[in-house]
Write an enzyme that holds these catalytic residues in place. Structure first.
Site, mmCIF file in Angstrom:
data_model
loop_
_atom_site.group_PDB
_atom_site.id
_atom_site.type_symbol
_atom_site.label_atom_id
_atom_site.label_comp_id
_atom_site.label_asym_id
_atom_site.label_seq_id
_atom_site.Cartn_x
_atom_site.Cartn_y
_atom_site.Cartn_z
ATOM 1 N N VAL A 50 42.073 43.438 45.412
ATOM 2 C CA VAL A 50 43.334 42.705 45.531
ATOM 3 C C VAL A 50 43.585 41.981 44.196
ATOM 4 C CG1 VAL A 50 44.702 41.079 46.885
ATOM 5 C CG2 VAL A 50 42.940 42.430 48.025
ATOM 6 N N PRO A 51 43.974 42.746 43.179
ATOM 7 C CA PRO A 51 44.313 42.126 41.903
ATOM 8 C C PRO A 51 45.551 41.247 42.073
ATOM 9 C CG PRO A 51 44.054 44.504 41.689
ATOM 10 C CD PRO A 51 44.081 44.187 43.142
ATOM 11 N N HIS A 52 45.541 40.115 41.427
ATOM 12 C CA HIS A 52 46.666 39.189 41.576
ATOM 13 C C HIS A 52 46.794 38.334 40.327
ATOM 14 C CE1 HIS A 52 43.030 37.271 43.138
ATOM 15 N NE2 HIS A 52 43.517 36.145 42.658
ATOM 16 N N ALA A 53 48.009 37.833 40.116
ATOM 17 C CA ALA A 53 48.278 36.984 38.959
ATOM 18 C C ALA A 53 49.494 36.118 39.256
ATOM 19 C CB ALA A 53 48.532 37.831 37.717
ATOM 20 N N ARG A 56 43.866 37.925 34.373
ATOM 21 C CA ARG A 56 43.240 37.411 35.593
ATOM 22 C C ARG A 56 41.976 38.198 35.927
ATOM 23 N NH1 ARG A 56 40.249 36.968 38.764
ATOM 24 N NH2 ARG A 56 40.302 36.192 40.883
#
Length: 147
Positions: free
Chosen positions: A64-67, A50
């Protein structure tokens, strides 16, 4: 959505040593794997993939890393305050020292967006981020995040 619905005090880490994104994602994946009962390498790879689509550094030292992951049944998150900032390719060029890392079920469009919005509401507030940076414990950070 209230942040306390997707994060507990035990998922807040107030002083993580990481030299780069990879190490941050590894630390986050390890914590999330325990909470979500998933393989940490799957979580790491999803976060890394991502991030390669576009940096998740919001600016002002925040990321705000997200997957999304198949096989996950609910949104899970971890909040990390880094011991020192790291390069995150943020649009403002500032190093990141606060990271809310979120993993969501593959098909959780609305829940995923609500959690992103909940963290964004707190983290876009300069005063709240200052308090988080000055907090001494995970409990203090949790209290600030879940107001």
């Amino acid at each position: 959505m209230d942040i306390s619905a997707v994060i507990s005090e035990k998922m807040i880490f107030p002083c993580v040593e990481a030299e780069n994104k990879r190490q941050l994602f590894q630390a986050a994946a390890e914590a999330l794997a325990k909470s979500a009962d998933m393989d940490k390498s799957r979580i790491f790879e999803a976060l890394w993939e991502r991030e390669n689509l576009g940096p998740t550094g919001y600016g002002d030292g925040i990321a705000v890393p997200h997957a999304r992951l198949e096989g996950l049944d609910k949104v899970v998150s971890v909040f990390i305050r880094l011991a020192k900032g790291i390069d995150f390719d943020a649009y403002d060029g500032k190093d990141v020292d606060l990271a809310a890392v979120i993993i969501s079920p593959e098909q959780s469009g609305e829940d995923h967006l609500q959690v992103l919005a909940a963290f964004s509401r707190v983290l876009k507030n300069v005063n709240e981020c200052k308090k988080i940076r000055q907090a001494k414990t995970a409990h203090e950070i949790y209290t600030i995040l879940s107001r």
